[in-house]
Design a protein around this motif. Structure first.
Motif, short mmCIF file in Angstrom:
data_model
loop_
_atom_site.label_atom_id
_atom_site.label_comp_id
_atom_site.label_asym_id
_atom_site.label_seq_id
_atom_site.Cartn_x
_atom_site.Cartn_y
_atom_site.Cartn_z
N ALA A 141 -5.74 -7.09 -4.11
CA ALA A 141 -6.02 -6.38 -2.86
C ALA A 141 -4.77 -6.09 -2.05
CB ALA A 141 -7.01 -7.21 -2.03
N ASP A 142 -3.70 -6.86 -2.27
CA ASP A 142 -2.45 -6.65 -1.54
C ASP A 142 -1.48 -5.75 -2.28
OD1 ASP A 142 -3.25 -8.34 0.58
OD2 ASP A 142 -2.70 -10.09 -0.60
N GLY A 192 -8.35 -6.56 -11.76
CA GLY A 192 -7.90 -6.05 -10.48
C GLY A 192 -8.18 -4.57 -10.40
N GLU A 193 -7.73 -3.94 -9.33
CA GLU A 193 -7.98 -2.51 -9.12
C GLU A 193 -6.92 -1.68 -9.82
OE1 GLU A 193 -8.82 0.73 -5.52
OE2 GLU A 193 -8.58 -1.41 -5.08
N LEU A 194 -7.35 -0.61 -10.49
CA LEU A 194 -6.42 0.29 -11.14
C LEU A 194 -5.85 1.26 -10.13
CD1 LEU A 194 -6.56 1.91 -14.57
CD2 LEU A 194 -6.32 3.43 -12.61
N VAL A 195 -4.52 1.39 -10.12
CA VAL A 195 -3.84 2.38 -9.29
C VAL A 195 -3.01 3.27 -10.21
CG1 VAL A 195 -3.79 0.91 -7.25
CG2 VAL A 195 -1.85 0.88 -8.83
N GLN A 196 -2.78 4.50 -9.78
CA GLN A 196 -2.15 5.49 -10.66
C GLN A 196 -1.18 6.37 -9.88
OE1 GLN A 196 -5.02 7.91 -12.72
NE2 GLN A 196 -3.55 9.47 -13.33
N ARG A 197 -0.07 6.72 -10.54
CA ARG A 197 0.84 7.72 -9.98
C ARG A 197 1.23 8.69 -11.08
NH1 ARG A 197 6.92 7.04 -9.65
NH2 ARG A 197 7.51 5.82 -11.47
N GLY A 198 1.59 9.90 -10.68
CA GLY A 198 1.98 10.92 -11.65
C GLY A 198 1.55 12.30 -11.19
N PRO A 199 1.80 13.32 -12.02
CA PRO A 199 1.56 14.70 -11.60
C PRO A 199 0.10 15.12 -11.53
CG PRO A 199 2.25 14.64 -13.89
CD PRO A 199 2.41 13.24 -13.37
N THR A 200 -0.81 14.29 -12.02
CA THR A 200 -2.23 14.66 -11.96
C THR A 200 -2.93 14.10 -10.72
OG1 THR A 200 -3.04 12.76 -13.23
CG2 THR A 200 -2.31 14.70 -14.49
N VAL A 201 -2.24 13.31 -9.91
CA VAL A 201 -2.85 12.72 -8.72
C VAL A 201 -3.07 13.81 -7.68
CG1 VAL A 201 -2.53 11.12 -6.80
CG2 VAL A 201 -1.90 10.43 -9.12
N ALA A 202 -4.29 13.91 -7.16
CA ALA A 202 -4.70 14.98 -6.26
C ALA A 202 -3.92 14.98 -4.96
CB ALA A 202 -6.20 14.87 -5.97
N PRO A 226 0.74 4.01 -0.60
CA PRO A 226 1.70 3.20 -1.36
C PRO A 226 1.06 1.93 -1.92
CG PRO A 226 2.62 3.89 0.74
CD PRO A 226 1.15 4.21 0.79
N CYS A 227 1.79 1.32 -2.85
CA CYS A 227 1.36 0.06 -3.45
C CYS A 227 2.52 -0.92 -3.29
CB CYS A 227 1.02 0.29 -4.93
SG CYS A 227 0.15 -1.09 -5.69
N PRO A 228 2.58 -1.63 -2.19
CA PRO A 228 3.78 -2.39 -1.80
C PRO A 228 4.23 -3.45 -2.79
CG PRO A 228 1.90 -2.98 -0.43
CD PRO A 228 1.49 -1.78 -1.20
N GLY A 229 3.34 -3.95 -3.63
CA GLY A 229 3.73 -5.02 -4.54
C GLY A 229 4.44 -4.56 -5.79
N LEU A 230 4.69 -3.26 -5.93
CA LEU A 230 5.29 -2.72 -7.16
C LEU A 230 6.78 -2.39 -7.02
CD1 LEU A 230 2.38 -0.41 -8.40
CD2 LEU A 230 2.97 -2.72 -9.16
N GLU A 272 5.98 4.91 -3.26
CA GLU A 272 5.46 6.24 -3.58
C GLU A 272 3.95 6.29 -3.36
OE1 GLU A 272 6.76 7.80 -7.29
OE2 GLU A 272 8.79 7.00 -7.10
N ARG A 273 3.39 7.46 -3.61
CA ARG A 273 1.98 7.71 -3.34
C ARG A 273 1.16 7.41 -4.61
NH1 ARG A 273 -0.95 12.46 -3.62
NH2 ARG A 273 -2.59 12.76 -2.06
N PHE A 274 0.23 6.48 -4.51
CA PHE A 274 -0.66 6.10 -5.60
C PHE A 274 -2.09 6.48 -5.25
CE2 PHE A 274 2.98 3.48 -6.37
CZ PHE A 274 2.97 3.17 -7.72
N CYS A 275 -2.88 6.70 -6.28
CA CYS A 275 -4.33 6.82 -6.09
C CYS A 275 -4.95 5.46 -6.41
CB CYS A 275 -4.91 7.89 -7.02
SG CYS A 275 -6.73 8.01 -6.91
N TRP A 276 -5.63 4.89 -5.43
CA TRP A 276 -6.34 3.63 -5.61
C TRP A 276 -7.75 3.96 -6.09
CZ3 TRP A 276 -4.63 -1.46 -3.79
CH2 TRP A 276 -3.28 -1.46 -3.40
N SER A 277 -8.04 3.60 -7.32
CA SER A 277 -9.23 4.10 -8.01
C SER A 277 -10.54 3.54 -7.51
CB SER A 277 -9.11 3.83 -9.51
OG SER A 277 -9.21 2.44 -9.76
N GLY A 278 -10.54 2.28 -7.05
CA GLY A 278 -11.80 1.61 -6.75
C GLY A 278 -12.45 1.03 -7.99
N ASP A 279 -11.81 1.17 -9.16
CA ASP A 279 -12.34 0.64 -10.41
C ASP A 279 -11.65 -0.68 -10.75
OD1 ASP A 279 -14.12 2.70 -10.87
OD2 ASP A 279 -12.68 3.90 -11.98
#
Length: 533
Positions: free
Chosen positions: A346-347, A357-367, A383-387, A393-400
Motif C-alpha cells: 500500500a505504501d 500486492g498491487e500491480l503498478v505499471q509504467r510505459g508508453p501504453t499508460v493512459a 508516483p510509486c515512492p518505494g521504487l 515517474e507516473r505509474f498506473c495503479w491497477s487495483g489488481d
C-alpha cells in the motif's frame, strides 16, 4: 513511412497495399485503398460540420465497416472518437455523450429513433445513421451514412502522437463510468508491441469477435492495419457460429474473453472441429477457468496459446509466451516489451516473490488519465515512492492483486474491491471459482462475499448452468470435497438464463452480485439454495 498515429496506419495501407483486402464483413470486402477513400470522404463531411482537433465524435453501431471508418475519420482530423457499447441503454449513451461533450454521433436506426424521441445533450449537434431500418424523428437532426460524404479540404490538420485519440468508457456497472483518455502514442505502442510477440504479418486473417469499444477488440483491427493483414468481422458470438467462421474464413488468429471461450470449448468438446490455419489464440479480459484452459491443447493441437493481461487504462501489460503454457497454465506471464510492472504494498514498496500486492505499471501504453475527473486521475495515475529514482515517474495503479512466483512469472490473485474477508482471512474469489468451474455443467461461476454476523462476510457462489442443468446438492458436495473448509460456500445460487455481461463481453460481476443481494436477504441458518429467475 514510420507510423506514429492511427491516421498514419491508414495512410500506410493506402500507399503499400491499396489492392489488398483489409476487411471482410459478410459478403462485403474492403481493400486498404477503399478504406482510405471512405475515411477521407467521411472526414470531409465531419470537417464540413466544423469538426476539428479535439472535438468528440461518438460511435455506437453494430460491428461493421462504418464503425471502423467513423473512428478512423475522426482520427484523420485530430478529433477524438468515443466508441460506446451497443449494449448500453439509451440513458447510458446520453450520459456519456453529455459527459464528453460529444458533437456528432454515428449510430443505427433504432438508437437514432430513441435519441430523437428524447432531450439530448446540448453539445450533440447531429446523428449519422448507419445500416438499415427506418428512423422516426426530426429529419433536420440526422443524416444517413450514405449522405454523410464530402471532399476533404486541403490543409486539414493531422494529429500528433501525443494527441488524444479516443475516450474509452469503463463498463460502469456501479457508479458513473469513467472515460479513459488514450493517445495515438498509447495505441501505436500497444499495437506494435502485441503484433511483434504474436508474429502478426500480412498473411494473417483475424476473426474480430470482440467489440471495438473494448481496447482488446480494437487492437485486432489496428494490428491488421499495421502489418497489412485481413480482419473478418464476426457479429455473432454463439459457439457454433464461431467454430464455423474459424473454418470458413481460414482464420489464423482469434482473441476472446472467458465468457466466449467457455461455451466454445464446451461446444468443440462435444462436436469436435479442425482448424489447421489457426496459428494462435489469445485470452484476456479476465482469468480463464483452468478447466477451460486445460482443454485448449487438445481442441487446438497446432495452435499457440497466448494468455494476456491488461486494463483499459494501459491497454496491455503482460503476456505468457506459449512455450510456458503447460508449466505456467493460467499465469499472467511477465511484462510486455518497453514496459515495466511491479508488485507493491500500500505504501508503494516492492513485495518479495510469493507475497501478493498491487500491480503498478509504467510505459508508453499508460493512459493520459480520466476525462474531466482530476481526483480519480490523481488516485489512479501517480508516483510509486518505494521504487527508488523511477518511483517519481507516473505509474498506473491497477487495483489488481498479483503475486510473483520464484521464476518471475506473475499470477492474478483478485481485484482489490472484490476480495472477500471472512473470519479475518482475505480470500480471492478466483480460487473458489476455479474449483467450481471443474464441476460438470458449470458455464460461469461468480464467488462473492455476503454479510454475515459471525464471519463478517460469508462466501456465496452464483453459477450459470449449461443445457443439461446442474444438481446443486451434488455441486455443494463437490465443493466440500474439493475446497478447504474456510473456502466452503455458505450458499449456492442458480442463475437462470445467461449471466449479464459488460459492453466488453465480460461477465458483469457487480451486476450479478447486486441482483442477488436485492433479491433477498440471506438467512445464514437456511439450507435452501438461492434461485435467480
Amino acid at each position: 513511412m514510420i507510423p506514429f498515429t492511427v491516421d498514419d496506419l491508414v495512410e500506410q495501407g493506402r500507399r503499400r497495399w491499396p489492392d489488398r483486402t483489409f476487411l471482410v464483413a459478410g459478403a462485403e470486402t474492403v481493400t486498404f485503398g477503399d478504406l482510405a477513400e471512405r475515411v477521407e470522404r467521411f472526414a470531409g463531411w465531419l470537417q464540413a460540420q466544423g469538426i476539428g482537433p479535439g472535438d468528440r465524435v461518438g460511435v455506437t453501431v453494430q460491428k461493421s465497416p462504418e464503425e471502423i471508418v467513423a473512428m478512423l475519420a475522426a482520427a484523420r482530423l485530430g478529433a477524438v472518437w468515443v466508441n460506446l457499447s451497443i449494449h448500453w441503454n439509451i440513458q447510458q449513451v446520453r450520459d456519456q455523450a453529455r459527459d464528453c461533450g460529444m458533437r456528432i454521433l454515428v449510430t443505427g436506426a433504432r438508437r437514432a429513433s430513441e435519441m430523437l424521441a428524447q432531450d439530448w445533450p446540448d453539445s450533440l449537434e447531429r446523428l449519422v445513421v448507419a445500416g438499415e431500418g427506418a428512423v422516426e424523428g426530426d429529419r433536420r437532426r440526422w443524416v444517413s451514412w450514405q449522405d454523410a460524404v464530402a471532399p476533404l479540404q486541403p490543409g486539414a490538420r493531422r494529429p500528433l502522437e501525443t494527441d488524444l485519440a479516443a475516450i474509452c468508457y469503463t463498463s460502469g456497472s456501479t457508479g458513473r463510468p469513467k472515460g479513459v483518455m488514450l493517445s495515438h502514442r498509447n495505441f501505436l505502442a500497444a499495437t506494435q508491441i502485441v503484433a511483434e510477440y504474436l508474429g502478426n504479418n500480412a498473411e494473417d486473417r483475424l476473426l474480430s469477435v470482440l467489440p471495438c469499444c473494448f481496447n482488446y477488440g480494437l487492437l485486432q483491427v489496428l494490428s491488421m492495419l499495421l502489418v497489412g493483414g485481413t480482419i473478418v468481422l464476426q457479429r455473432v458470438t454463439m459457439a457454433a457460429e464461431l467454430a464455423a467462421a474459424l473454418a470458413r474464413h481460414r482464420i489464423t488468429g482469434i482473441a476472446a474473453v472467458p465468457s466466449i471461450w467457455t461455451p466454445l470449448v464446451a461446444y468443440l468438446s462435444e462436436v469436435g472441429g479442425d482448424f489447421p490455419d489457426l496459428r494462435y489464440l489469445t485470452n484476456a479480459g479476465g482469468k480463464c477457468p483452468d478447466a477451460v484452459l486445460a482443454c485448449l491443447p487438445r481442441l487446438f493441437p497446432t495452435t499457440r496459446v497466448y494468455l494476456m493481461y491488461g486494463m483499459t487504462e494501459t491497454i496491455r501489460a503482460t503476456y505468457l509466451p506459449p512455450e510456458l503454457f503447460d508449466s505456467k497454465r493460467g499465469a499472467m506471464g511477465s511484462a510486455i516489451r518497453n514496459t515495466e510492472v511491479f508488485i507493491v504494498d500500500a505504501d508503494g514498496n516492492p513485495c518479495p516473490p510469493g507475497t501478493a500486492g498491487e500491480l503498478v505499471q509504467r510505459g508508453p501504453t499508460v493512459a493520459m488519465g480520466y476525462w474531466n475527473r482530476p481526483d480519480d486521475t490523481a488516485r489512479k495515475f501517480r508516483p510509486c515512492p518505494g521504487l527508488g529514482a523511477i518511483g517519481a515517474e507516473r505509474f498506473c495503479w491497477s487495483g489488481d492483486i498479483v503475486r510473483q512466483d520464484e521464476d518471475g512469472i506473475l499470477w492474478f490473485v483478485g481485484r482489490h474491491d472484490f476480495m472477500i474477508k471472512s473470519n479475518g482471512v482475505r480470500i480471492s474469489p478466483t480460487e473458489i471459482e476455479e474449483v467450481v468451474h471443474r464441476f460438470p455443467g458449470v458455464v460461469h461461476a461468480v464467488a462473492f462475499g455476503a454479510p454475515d454476523p459471525q464471519a463478517g462476510q460469508a462466501i456465496e457462489v452464483a453459477v450459470q448452468a449449461g443445457e443439461n442443468g446442474i444438481d446443486l446438492a451434488e455441486l455443494r458436495r463437490f465443493c466440500r470435497e474439493s475446497l478447504p473448509g474456510y473456502l466452503h460456500p455458505r450458499r449456492l445460487h442458480l442463475w437462470l438464463g445467461r449471466m449479464p455481461t459488460t459492453g466488453n463481453g465480460k461477465i458483469d460481476v457487480r451486476a450479478v452480485v447486486e441482483t442477488l443481494r436485492r433479491a433477498a436477504t440471506p438467512d445464514p441458518l437456511s439450507p435452501a439454495e438461492g434461485v435467480r429467475s
